[in-house]
Write an enzyme that holds these catalytic residues in place. Structure first.
Site, PDB file in Angstrom:
ATOM      1  N   HIS A   1     -29.099 -12.317 -30.444  1.00  0.00           N
ATOM      2  CA  HIS A   1     -29.567 -11.805 -31.728  1.00  0.00           C
ATOM      3  C   HIS A   1     -30.887 -11.050 -31.557  1.00  0.00           C
ATOM      4  O   HIS A   1     -31.752 -11.422 -30.760  1.00  0.00           O
ATOM      5  CB  HIS A   1     -29.725 -12.938 -32.740  1.00  0.00           C
ATOM      6  N   ASP A   2     -31.012  -9.956 -32.277  1.00  0.00           N
ATOM      7  CA  ASP A   2     -32.228  -9.154 -32.329  1.00  0.00           C
ATOM      8  C   ASP A   2     -32.631  -8.560 -30.981  1.00  0.00           C
ATOM      9  O   ASP A   2     -33.784  -8.179 -30.787  1.00  0.00           O
ATOM     10  CB  ASP A   2     -33.400  -9.967 -32.917  1.00  0.00           C
TER      11      ASP A   2
END
Length: 218
Positions: free
Chosen positions: A138-139
């Site tokens: 994520h991210d």
């Protein structure tokens, strides 16, 4: 619409095979051809093959999209600039077996091969190439022209700069920054930031050289 695969090496052959056996992509292109600047006009894998100058004469930009299929990040960057500078659009090809977050963002010319997981908020920038069975947390941000090998794991909130090469089965800890043109060796366990233009290897990964030529394959 036609698809031109730029490169007739291993990456080009692999991409052609994936495209031609993937049912979800059947009928997307009326013709697949290859671009190779080292060879005269001819055929490759029973497809038309032309150097880029011939390609420009034969195919207007509104009737073809290009997929860059080379593994060297420096060459990916150079071909991206050549193709987009001539007004052509790069195809974004994401294999249907991938697990993609709906909040992930993909740039122009991104290629993601089979069984890759890309998590929430990830950003994959222009012309990045992600090989099969990798995991992008994520991210995570993957910069332009990067080459991510198979079985790579990149944990959340890590930023990978432009032109980075990450080798087979490497893993990268969360919240790190991998500098531009860095090389992460196969199997490396990256536990701290990597400076631009550096090569790291081992577990934990340590700097072993400076990538002065900005090239992986010499």
């Amino acid at each position: 619409m036609k698809l031109a695969i730029y490169g007739t090496g291993g990456s080009g052959r692999e991409l052609y095979e994936i495209i031609t056996i993937t049912r979800e992509w059947e009928g997307r292109w009326e013709e697949i051809l290859f671009i190779d600047d080292t060879m005269p006009d001819g055929t490759f894998l029973s497809c038309r093959m032309v150097p880029f100058e011939s390609f420009r004469r034969l195919f207007p930009a509104d009737g073809v999209e290009v997929a860059i299929a080379v593994g060297e990040p420096a060459d990916r960057r150079a071909l991206y600039e050549r193709v987009t500078g001539a007004g052509y659009h790069l195809a974004t090809l994401i294999h249907p077996t991938c697990a993609l977050s709906p909040s992930a963002v993909f740039g122009q010319g991104v290629i993601v091969k089979d069984s890759v997981s890309i998590s929430a908020g990830a950003v994959i920038k222009d012309n990045a190439y992600i090989n099969g069975i990798s995991m992008i947390g994520h991210d995570v941000e993957i910069g332009e022209h990067c080459q991510i090998s198979s079985h790579v794991v990149i944990a959340g909130h890590t930023k990978v700069g432009p032109g980075v090469y990450i080798g087979i089965s490497a893993c990268v800890r969360d919240h790190l920054h991998i500098g531009e043109n860095a090389i992460i060796a196969m199997g490396a366990a990256v536990m701290k930031d990597v400076r631009p233009n550096r090569t790291v290897m081992g577990n934990p990964a340590r700097e072993i050289a400076e990538n002065t030529g900005h090239r992986v394959f010499r």
